[in-house]
Motif scaffolding. Sequence first.
Motif, short mmCIF file in Angstrom:
data_model
loop_
_atom_site.label_atom_id
_atom_site.label_comp_id
_atom_site.label_asym_id
_atom_site.label_seq_id
_atom_site.Cartn_x
_atom_site.Cartn_y
_atom_site.Cartn_z
N SER A 158 0.79 -1.23 0.00
CA SER A 158 0.00 0.00 0.00
C SER A 158 0.83 1.28 0.00
N GLU A 159 1.98 1.28 0.68
CA GLU A 159 2.76 2.51 0.73
C GLU A 159 3.32 2.89 -0.65
N GLN A 160 3.25 1.97 -1.61
CA GLN A 160 3.75 2.24 -2.95
C GLN A 160 2.67 2.79 -3.90
N TYR A 161 1.41 2.81 -3.46
CA TYR A 161 0.30 3.08 -4.38
C TYR A 161 0.42 4.42 -5.11
N LEU A 162 0.79 5.47 -4.40
CA LEU A 162 0.86 6.79 -5.03
C LEU A 162 2.29 7.28 -5.19
N ALA A 163 3.26 6.36 -5.04
CA ALA A 163 4.66 6.74 -5.24
C ALA A 163 4.89 7.24 -6.67
N SER A 164 4.26 6.59 -7.64
CA SER A 164 4.44 7.01 -9.03
C SER A 164 3.91 8.42 -9.26
N ALA A 165 2.88 8.81 -8.50
CA ALA A 165 2.34 10.17 -8.65
C ALA A 165 3.32 11.21 -8.13
#
Length: 414
Positions: A158-165
């Motif tokens: 889950s901590e990776q979900y918006l890393a690309s954003a």
Amino acid sequence: MSAFRKLTAGLAGLAACAVAVPATAADDTQFDGTITLGAAISLTGKYSTNGGHTKKGYDMAVDRINSMGGVEVGDKTYKLEVKYYDDESTPARGAQLAERLIQQDDVKFVLGPYSSGMTKAIAPVTEEHGVPMVEANGASRSLFTQGYDYLFAVLSTSEQYLASAVDLRAELARKDGMKPSNMTIAGVFENDPFSQDIRAGVLADAKEYGMEMVVDDKLPPEINDMSSTLIKVKATKPDMLVVSGHSKGAALAIRQMSEMRVNVPMLAMTHCDSAQIIKKFGDKAEYTLCASQWAPSLKYADKYFGEASQFAKDFKKRYGYAPPYQSAESAAAVLVYKNAFERADSLNKKAVRDALQKTDMMTFYGPINFDDTGKNIAKPMVLYQVQDGEYKVVAPTKYANADVRYPMPKWSER
């Protein structure tokens, strides 16, 4: 390894020494031509829609593997099957059914349920019995801080979900001749474990770039109103707004931002697809960035399904709709088991667990390589953008099939 795991492993070792037949041979004789995978998933209750997607992914992979010769272990060939129980979207029921699968049905290998909460309920049971569980739909990072030795997850946590954003915001800043550290972020996160994990990831990523969080709001579960946060967004004028509130939060953000005419250069959210923002909001959803575990346009491939796009075509032909990522990752979990069985050259639970730990493979869903905690550290999240009523992958840039449309035009200019 926890003290409990060391104790049970030691007792298992003593028991094995007392038996003349090697453990591997004894275990393999228990499988009469079929390897049964156990799964307690949500076929009724609040998770039933995504539980159904999960089951369809498992079934797709099992049928494909069986049609292509099954699983080869030593000089034997096995077919796969899945024994299902309905956990009714209730954690206590899920744990009870996991116990039943292991103790009564003698299942040696478990596929995960849908959702982090259900996975948290089942993981202690499989761990206690030394039964591997490969799961595809429990993303909470807290699952991987418990010292479990038998839990493996094919999805990004889950901590990776918006890393690309956050990465994309930094990339665009540089492209505009600005420093990423000058960018500001506003965030609104549901106060539940999943969304708070996402918040922690956004805060960590923002700190890495030196970005300031100018709004950091927690909203109660069952979000009904986001207006107070959006008033702050209007006042602070952030360079990006991120939202994590499951499907209800995603729909609420689009609706209230359009009603209140809240302008931001970038909007990134989770659960766009399950919220059906394109179908429900039409043009109002344009330019929204949406986190996803997988996309059919990605060029990942394997020998069972070909490229991601072929899996999508096969799935739609069989079930009548495009596959959500829950189905894709669930199918990948079955492929991981087949790979581990064959590399272990054994159906001994411990041998298969050790093979799972060493997994390093490519699937139509993406690369899979587990770290010591059981997380898949090889596959990035992708970021869709709604463009002309369709989802297009725009980040990470090397996986994109469209250029990001940026900045979002003001509501008055749409």
